[in-house]
Design a protein around this motif. Structure first.
Motif, PDB file in Angstrom:
ATOM      1  N   GLY A   1       7.585  40.552  37.563  1.00  0.00           N
ATOM      2  CA  GLY A   1       8.819  41.033  36.960  1.00  0.00           C
ATOM      3  C   GLY A   1       8.752  42.450  36.459  1.00  0.00           C
ATOM      4  O   GLY A   1       9.535  42.854  35.622  1.00  0.00           O
ATOM      5  N   SER A   2       7.792  43.216  36.957  1.00  0.00           N
ATOM      6  CA  SER A   2       7.670  44.580  36.470  1.00  0.00           C
ATOM      7  C   SER A   2       8.177  45.550  37.522  1.00  0.00           C
ATOM      8  O   SER A   2       7.669  45.573  38.644  1.00  0.00           O
ATOM      9  N   PRO A   3       9.152  46.339  37.184  1.00  0.00           N
ATOM     10  CA  PRO A   3       9.690  47.294  38.171  1.00  0.00           C
ATOM     11  C   PRO A   3       8.921  48.601  38.181  1.00  0.00           C
ATOM     12  O   PRO A   3       9.354  49.559  38.815  1.00  0.00           O
ATOM     13  N   LEU A   4       7.780  48.612  37.492  1.00  0.00           N
ATOM     14  CA  LEU A   4       7.046  49.862  37.314  1.00  0.00           C
ATOM     15  C   LEU A   4       6.716  50.506  38.654  1.00  0.00           C
ATOM     16  O   LEU A   4       6.877  51.713  38.844  1.00  0.00           O
ATOM     17  N   LEU A   5       6.308  49.685  39.597  1.00  0.00           N
ATOM     18  CA  LEU A   5       5.879  50.257  40.862  1.00  0.00           C
ATOM     19  C   LEU A   5       7.048  50.877  41.613  1.00  0.00           C
ATOM     20  O   LEU A   5       6.859  51.815  42.386  1.00  0.00           O
ATOM     21  N   TYR A   6       8.230  50.358  41.383  1.00  0.00           N
ATOM     22  CA  TYR A   6       9.396  50.988  42.024  1.00  0.00           C
ATOM     23  C   TYR A   6       9.553  52.420  41.549  1.00  0.00           C
ATOM     24  O   TYR A   6       9.948  53.307  42.306  1.00  0.00           O
ATOM     25  N   VAL A   7       9.262  52.625  40.259  1.00  0.00           N
ATOM     26  CA  VAL A   7       9.371  53.986  39.719  1.00  0.00           C
ATOM     27  C   VAL A   7       8.425  54.912  40.456  1.00  0.00           C
ATOM     28  O   VAL A   7       8.788  56.003  40.900  1.00  0.00           O
ATOM     29  N   PHE A   8       7.189  54.439  40.602  1.00  0.00           N
ATOM     30  CA  PHE A   8       6.210  55.283  41.295  1.00  0.00           C
ATOM     31  C   PHE A   8       6.609  55.492  42.741  1.00  0.00           C
ATOM     32  O   PHE A   8       6.435  56.573  43.307  1.00  0.00           O
ATOM     33  N   PHE A   9       7.181  54.459  43.317  1.00  0.00           N
ATOM     34  CA  PHE A   9       7.642  54.595  44.694  1.00  0.00           C
ATOM     35  C   PHE A   9       8.722  55.663  44.774  1.00  0.00           C
ATOM     36  O   PHE A   9       8.738  56.499  45.681  1.00  0.00           O
ATOM     37  N   ALA A  10       9.596  55.651  43.785  1.00  0.00           N
ATOM     38  CA  ALA A  10      10.666  56.647  43.784  1.00  0.00           C
ATOM     39  C   ALA A  10      10.087  58.051  43.652  1.00  0.00           C
ATOM     40  O   ALA A  10      10.530  58.986  44.339  1.00  0.00           O
ATOM     41  N   LEU A  11       9.088  58.168  42.797  1.00  0.00           N
ATOM     42  CA  LEU A  11       8.439  59.473  42.661  1.00  0.00           C
ATOM     43  C   LEU A  11       7.897  59.927  44.017  1.00  0.00           C
ATOM     44  O   LEU A  11       8.072  61.079  44.434  1.00  0.00           O
ATOM     45  N   ALA A  12       7.232  59.005  44.689  1.00  0.00           N
ATOM     46  CA  ALA A  12       6.644  59.363  45.974  1.00  0.00           C
ATOM     47  C   ALA A  12       7.717  59.736  46.980  1.00  0.00           C
ATOM     48  O   ALA A  12       7.550  60.657  47.777  1.00  0.00           O
ATOM     49  N   LEU A  13       8.826  59.038  46.928  1.00  0.00           N
ATOM     50  CA  LEU A  13       9.901  59.337  47.878  1.00  0.00           C
ATOM     51  C   LEU A  13      10.486  60.711  47.584  1.00  0.00           C
ATOM     52  O   LEU A  13      10.794  61.485  48.500  1.00  0.00           O
ATOM     53  N   MET A  14      10.614  61.025  46.300  1.00  0.00           N
ATOM     54  CA  MET A  14      11.092  62.368  45.960  1.00  0.00           C
ATOM     55  C   MET A  14      10.095  63.412  46.455  1.00  0.00           C
ATOM     56  O   MET A  14      10.465  64.505  46.880  1.00  0.00           O
ATOM     57  N   ALA A  15       8.835  63.038  46.387  1.00  0.00           N
ATOM     58  CA  ALA A  15       7.807  63.975  46.830  1.00  0.00           C
ATOM     59  C   ALA A  15       7.948  64.277  48.311  1.00  0.00           C
ATOM     60  O   ALA A  15       7.571  65.365  48.765  1.00  0.00           O
ATOM     61  N   VAL A  16       8.491  63.340  49.073  1.00  0.00           N
ATOM     62  CA  VAL A  16       8.720  63.626  50.492  1.00  0.00           C
ATOM     63  C   VAL A  16       9.654  64.813  50.642  1.00  0.00           C
ATOM     64  O   VAL A  16       9.400  65.752  51.400  1.00  0.00           O
ATOM     65  N   PHE A  17      10.725  64.782  49.870  1.00  0.00           N
ATOM     66  CA  PHE A  17      11.687  65.880  49.900  1.00  0.00           C
ATOM     67  C   PHE A  17      11.023  67.191  49.486  1.00  0.00           C
ATOM     68  O   PHE A  17      11.130  68.221  50.141  1.00  0.00           O
ATOM     69  N   ILE A  18      10.279  67.105  48.372  1.00  0.00           N
ATOM     70  CA  ILE A  18       9.621  68.299  47.850  1.00  0.00           C
ATOM     71  C   ILE A  18       8.646  68.866  48.887  1.00  0.00           C
ATOM     72  O   ILE A  18       8.564  70.084  49.106  1.00  0.00           O
ATOM     73  N   THR A  19       7.923  67.944  49.515  1.00  0.00           N
ATOM     74  CA  THR A  19       6.938  68.374  50.503  1.00  0.00           C
ATOM     75  C   THR A  19       7.596  69.190  51.600  1.00  0.00           C
ATOM     76  O   THR A  19       7.169  70.312  51.921  1.00  0.00           O
ATOM     77  N   ALA A  20       8.627  68.628  52.154  1.00  0.00           N
ATOM     78  CA  ALA A  20       9.310  69.343  53.224  1.00  0.00           C
ATOM     79  C   ALA A  20       9.828  70.680  52.718  1.00  0.00           C
ATOM     80  O   ALA A  20       9.765  71.700  53.403  1.00  0.00           O
ATOM     81  N   LEU A  21      10.319  70.679  51.472  1.00  0.00           N
ATOM     82  CA  LEU A  21      10.882  71.907  50.908  1.00  0.00           C
ATOM     83  C   LEU A  21       9.829  73.000  50.830  1.00  0.00           C
ATOM     84  O   LEU A  21      10.007  74.110  51.338  1.00  0.00           O
ATOM     85  N   TYR A  22       8.691  72.692  50.216  1.00  0.00           N
ATOM     86  CA  TYR A  22       7.749  73.793  49.987  1.00  0.00           C
ATOM     87  C   TYR A  22       7.047  74.220  51.257  1.00  0.00           C
ATOM     88  O   TYR A  22       6.748  75.389  51.445  1.00  0.00           O
ATOM     89  N   ILE A  23       6.799  73.275  52.160  1.00  0.00           N
ATOM     90  CA  ILE A  23       6.048  73.707  53.330  1.00  0.00           C
ATOM     91  C   ILE A  23       6.944  74.532  54.243  1.00  0.00           C
ATOM     92  O   ILE A  23       6.501  75.494  54.874  1.00  0.00           O
ATOM     93  N   PHE A  24       8.227  74.189  54.272  1.00  0.00           N
ATOM     94  CA  PHE A  24       9.102  75.025  55.109  1.00  0.00           C
ATOM     95  C   PHE A  24       9.484  76.306  54.413  1.00  0.00           C
ATOM     96  O   PHE A  24       9.777  77.311  55.062  1.00  0.00           O
ATOM     97  N   ARG A  25       9.497  76.296  53.098  1.00  0.00           N
ATOM     98  CA  ARG A  25       9.637  77.574  52.397  1.00  0.00           C
ATOM     99  C   ARG A  25       8.514  78.502  52.848  1.00  0.00           C
ATOM    100  O   ARG A  25       8.731  79.667  53.178  1.00  0.00           O
ATOM    101  N   LEU A  26       7.313  77.944  52.895  1.00  0.00           N
ATOM    102  CA  LEU A  26       6.159  78.731  53.327  1.00  0.00           C
ATOM    103  C   LEU A  26       6.380  79.240  54.743  1.00  0.00           C
ATOM    104  O   LEU A  26       6.210  80.425  55.037  1.00  0.00           O
TER     105      LEU A  26
END
Lengths: 107, 732, 178
Positions: free
Chosen positions: B432-457
């Motif tokens: 009953g702990s949604p904690l891992l969903y939070v971390f999953f969301a962080l990781a999913l946001m990181a996908v966006f960030i990843t694409a952003l910074y590497i293509f900025r480069l």
């Protein structure tokens, strides 16, 4: 076989030992110290003889103790001879018999 | 050789080949062994280490050609690679620690290769010390394992293999799994992976001790793999030659940490708490590091942040695998032995693909630096035309990093997210702990960030028509009027960007456009500025790029190779994996997986588009002067002030501690010693007065001793033992 | 408390020995000391007679009361020195005196604690003073040790003679000049 109690012998021996000890500790004259040592020796010899007389061993008449006493008497005589030789040498070299002045621990 | 082992391993029916000998046997039967274990994960790592290592060495031939101290460089590089090989072939924690330390040493040496530069020297020290913090934790974790599981004969393992003695010593991984390994070298009995070992009963009934051990080992891995609290060394490690960065980031140093987590999960297991912490740290790090990558002006640092971020993914995947193993352990029969299914292969898959595209990114970055003589992104631009091969290969790397199919990063990252989702679902339904969903969301946001910074480069370096080299040059030295007014969203003015950036300061005076000054000294040292014209490097450097680009594409299809399933336990989660293993059998298409794949793809695409909007076509986006985001930008540029935090920690807390220790040392320890010395000094001073030379006084002291002896034995001892007894009759 | 004649005699002689020893150590004149110590040795010889050890008693009288006393007397004559006045009775140093008293007290206390052992068997009638037994014990049973002791004594005596010689080496002269 003796009727003198062991306690008396040992008491005399202890008293003489204490006397000799007193002499060794308080006297400053080398000859007196030597004499005190002889007193102590005599106390010890008396002790040997006494204990030997009261040990129910196979040897009769406290013979082992007497043997030791004989040897010790000879030893004590030798010791006196050596001690007096040291006294003479000390007197000749230092001009004193006071042990408090002969503090170099050598002649 | 590594490839051959891996191929053999993949096609072999038996998975574990162990040859070990007793290195140090203790009288109580404790054995410390040294040995070689070829395991599936190890074989995979062999491929990574040796392929990347070979390409890096090849690349170094040109890249490092103008440097001094090349023998040292190659010797350290070879030591690095051999230590890493030893690490993945170790069969027990003790040997692992030895190799681990060698890896740490080599990273120290190589980061500090340009030791004449103060920044490089301090970066090397920083890397060494920060990872050392992790190492201490790792040691403590292993100590806990050793002391808790030390007496296996009395432990009560919860498995069918209970009661077997452990010939390899307790730190041997087969022993941690409580499985008997026959002493012959080609054992076909598999290790029984984990989870039996973390039963509280093996830790004297303590349920927190295995958790603690797991967390401490995580600490070690966090140090090596630059996870959240100990990540600070990795960006600074860019002071080393770019080839070394490629090696460290792709194949050796940081991979060791993830490998440690993976093998610990396989052979020992993490408790649920420890696993969730791992997921949390991994997920958080992936986003956290990515945000710093958005603003970094230094091309290598951007990639460094991306490494931290991707390592966060891998750690997260290991944690997720451990969560799944803990919550729903499933077993499969291998040669008649039940073996716990583990899913760490997912993390290793990402490590595998990441190794190639990350090495590719670094080597292309190296080529760019080699060509233009600066590491500052804002002085590059328009390189696409001049360096087509570099440009395209880097694009491949960037696409792979962003997770765009068919590049490898998509498959592995998708696997990983899918696994995390699975773990999160399990956790929330079972506990009953949604904690891992939070971390999953962080990781999913990181996908966006990843694409952003590497293509900025990529856009900043390659797109556009011409270099922007002139623009920021004025900001060094006297503050240019433009710098404070037009604080750029990501600008090389980096007026404050910590002093460790300082190495590129002189290089800033060497913009690409004014390529005439080719003789100007290059401060980064990784290149000599001789290729100021900016063209593709020679084949020695190009071949590794192309090979790595190919691999960056091909690595994603690794699971297609028959037998690789051996190497990557648990890798059957993804759309691709499902298809590979089940599509033909007509299994249903998993909707969740498909959605997850689409989501991550969408995020990545969004990231690329955002990057294009801001920096595409040679544009440089600058924040408006009054933008509220300026504060955020500054925080990011300062790497969340972690360096300052640690500095403060060092200056105040540690210094205070050191002062305290100094005080203790000075007044308590030294005081004690001086007191003892004083005691003896005084005693000898008074004792000297006894040495009168007067015989009588000596005799008196003798008598005092005699008296004390008599009194002690005639009165004190009888009083203590209760009575004075002479023998009634003297025996003769 | 009945005391037999031998014990009574022992007590008297023992007290005499103690007194003689004490007087010897406390005397102001060293010649008196030597005379007193001769008396001390002689009374101990009498004790040995009382203990049915006449051989030992004779030896004590001959060696101690005779030879040693005369040796001491000669030494005193050669040296011609008086005992230092401050060593008279009043010069006793309290701490050492107390020390000797304590040791004496402990020894006397210890003597009281010794159990009453049975005395040794008497000498055989053929040898009422055990002299032949003593000789056997001394010269046959422990002859080797006695011989060794003899050598030790002899070398000690040689050393004593060497020490007592008049030294005329330059080193000695130098020491005397200092």
């Amino acid at each position: 076989m003796t009727t003198i109690p062991l306690v008396d012998l040992l008491s005399l021996s202890g008293a003489l030992f204490a006397l000799g000890l007193f002499g060794v500790l308080t006297r400053r004259n080398f000859i007196l110290i030597l004499i005190s040592v002889e007193v102590i020796m005599n106390a010890a010899i008396l002790n040997f003889v006494a204990f030997s007389l009261f040990s129910p061993g196979p040897a009769a008449g406290g013979i082992p103790g007497q043997s030791i006493a004989v040897i010790l008497i000879g030893l004590a005589a030798t010791e006196v001879a050596v001690g007096l030789a040291i006294v003479l040498a000390l007197n000749r070299l230092r001009g004193t018999l006071n042990v408090a002045e002969a503090i170099q621990l050598k002649l | 050789m590594g490839l051959w082992i891996a191929v053999t391993e993949a096609s072999a029916s038996q998975l574990y080949h162990d040859a070990s000998f007793v290195w140090l046997g203790l009288p109580d039967g404790t054995n410390f062994v040294m040995g070689t274990l070829v395991s599936p994960l190890g074989a995979l790592m062999l491929v990574v280490v040796n392929v990347v290592g070979f390409l890096v060495v090849l690349y170094s031939n040109e890249y490092m050609a103008h440097e001094e101290g090349l023998p040292r460089y190659y010797a350290e590089l070879m030591l690095f690679l051999s230590a890493m090989n030893g690490l993945v072939l170790a069969d027990n924690y003790l040997e692992f620690i030895l190799m681990w330390e060698l890896v740490g040493l080599c990273s120290y040496l190589l980061i500090g290769f340009f030791w004449k530069k103060p920044s490089a020297a301090s970066a090397a020290k920083k890397a060494f010390i920060v990872t050392r913090v992790g190492d201490v934790l790792f040691f403590l974790g292993v100590f806990i394992l050793f002391s808790s599981l030390g007496d296996l004969s009395s432990a009560t393992p919860a498995t069918a293999y209970a009661g077997t003695t452990c010939p390899g010593g307790v730190l041997h991984w087969s022993c941690l799994g409580f499985t008997f390994t026959p002493p012959n070298t080609n054992s076909s009995v598999p290790f029984l992976p984990a989870n039996a070992a973390i039963e509280a009963s093996n830790f004297g009934g303590s349920s927190w001790l295995p958790t603690l051990a797991g967390l401490l080992i995580l600490g070690g891995a966090a140090g090596k793999s630059a996870q959240f609290p100990l990540h600070t060394w990795l960006p600074d490690a860019m002071e080393g030659p770019t080839t070394v960065s490629a090696l460290i980031h792709a194949a050796t140093m940081v991979a060791a940490g993830i490998y440690l987590l993976a093998i610990t999960d396989i052979y020992f297991g993490f408790t649920l708490t420890a696993a969730i912490v791992i997921v949390g740290i991994g997920g958080f790090t992936s986003l956290f590091a990515g945000t710093m990558g958005i603003v970094a002006p230094d091309i290598k640092r951007v990639i460094a942040y991306s490494t931290i971020s991707q390592l966060g993914y891998m750690a997260m995947a290991v944690g997720a695998a451990a969560v799944i193993s803990d919550l729903t352990p499933t077993y499969s029969l291998v040669n008649g032995t039940p073996v716990l299914n583990t899913f760490t292969g997912v993390a290793m898959f990402h490590l595998f693909s990441h190794a190639f595209f990350k090495a590719l990114l670094f080597l292309t970055a190296g080529a760019v630096i080699h060509a233009v003589g600066t590491q500052d992104l804002f002085q590059m631009g328009g390189l696409r035309k001049r360096m087509p091969i570099t440009s395209i290969t880097m694009l491949v790397g960037a696409l792979a990093l962003s997770g765009i199919p068919p590049f490898s990063g998509f498959f592995s990252k998708d696997d990983l997210l899918s696994l995390t989702w699975q773990a999160a679902t399990l956790e929330s339904t079972q506990n009953g702990s949604p904690l891992l969903y939070v971390f999953f969301a962080l990781a999913l946001m990181a996908v966006f960030i990843t694409a952003l910074y590497i293509f900025r480069l990529w856009f900043l370096a390659f797109s556009g028509d011409r270099s922007r080299g002139e623009a920021p040059a004025a900001s060094h030295g006297a503050p240019a009027p433009a710098a404070p007014t037009s604080a750029p969203f990501a600008s090389s003015t980096s007026s404050s960007s910590s002093s460790s950036h300082a190495h590129d300061a002189p290089a800033a005076a060497l913009p690409l456009a004014s390529s005439t000054s080719s003789s100007a000294p290059s401060a980064s040292g990784a290149h000599d500025g001789g290729h100021a014209g900016g063209h593709d490097p020679s084949w020695i450097m190009t071949v590794p790029l192309v090979v790595l680009a190919t691999l960056a594409v091909a690595a994603g299809f690794l699971p297609l190779i028959p037998g690789v399933g051996h190497l990557l336990p648990g890798l059957s989660w993804t759309v691709l994996g499902k298809c590979v293993t089940n599509c033909g059998a007509g299994s249903s298409f998993d909707l969740t997986d498909a959605l997850l794949g689409s989501a991550s793809l969408a995020f990545a695409g969004l990231g690329i588009l955002t990057a294009y909007a801001f920096w595409g076509n040679g544009k440089v986006y600058r924040l408006p002067k009054d933008s509220p985001l300026l504060g955020v930008h500054s925080v990011l540029l300062h790497k969340y002030y972690f360096d300052e935090l640690y500095d403060g920690l060092a200056t105040h807390v540690i210094l205070g501690l050191a002062r305290g220790a100094d005080w203790v040392d000075r007044y308590i320890i030294d005081g004690t010693i001086r007191g003892i010395e004083e005691l003896f000094s005084q005693a000898s001073k008074s004792g000297r007065r006894l040495q009168t030379g007067i015989v009588s006084s000596y005799a008196a002291w003798v008598v005092v001793g005699l008296l004390a002896f008599l009194v002690f034995f005639l009165y004190v001892v009888p009083w203590l033992v209760g009575g004075f007894h002479l023998p009634p009759t003297p025996g003769l | 408390m009945s005391v037999d004649a031998a014990t009574l005699a022992f007590l008297l002689v023992g007290i005499a020995a103690f007194l003689a020893g004490a007087l010897a150590l406390l005397s102001r004149e060293i010649v008196h000391t030597v005379i007193y110590i001769g008396g001390f040795f002689a009374s101990l010889g009498v004790v040995y007679f009382l203990l049915s050890a006449p051989f030992l008693g004779l030896l004590q009288l001959a060696v101690y009361a005779g030879a040693v006393t005369i040796l001491l007397m000669f030494a005193v004559m050669v040296i011609k020195r008086r005992i230092f006045a401050r060593e008279a009775v009043l010069g006793i140093k309290a701490p050492t005196f107390i020390l000797a008293l304590l040791v004496g007290a402990v020894l006397l206390d210890l003597a009281q604690r010794v159990p009453a052992y049975a005395s040794a068997p008497a000498c055989p009638a053929s040898d009422p003073y055990c002299v032949s037994l003593l000789a056997q014990n001394l010269f046959l049973d422990n002859g080797g040790w006695l011989l060794l002791l003899g050598f030790v004594m002899l070398s000690a005596l040689a050393g004593a003679v060497h020490l007592a010689r008049e030294w005329r080496t330059p080193a000695v002269r130098k020491i005397r000049e200092d």
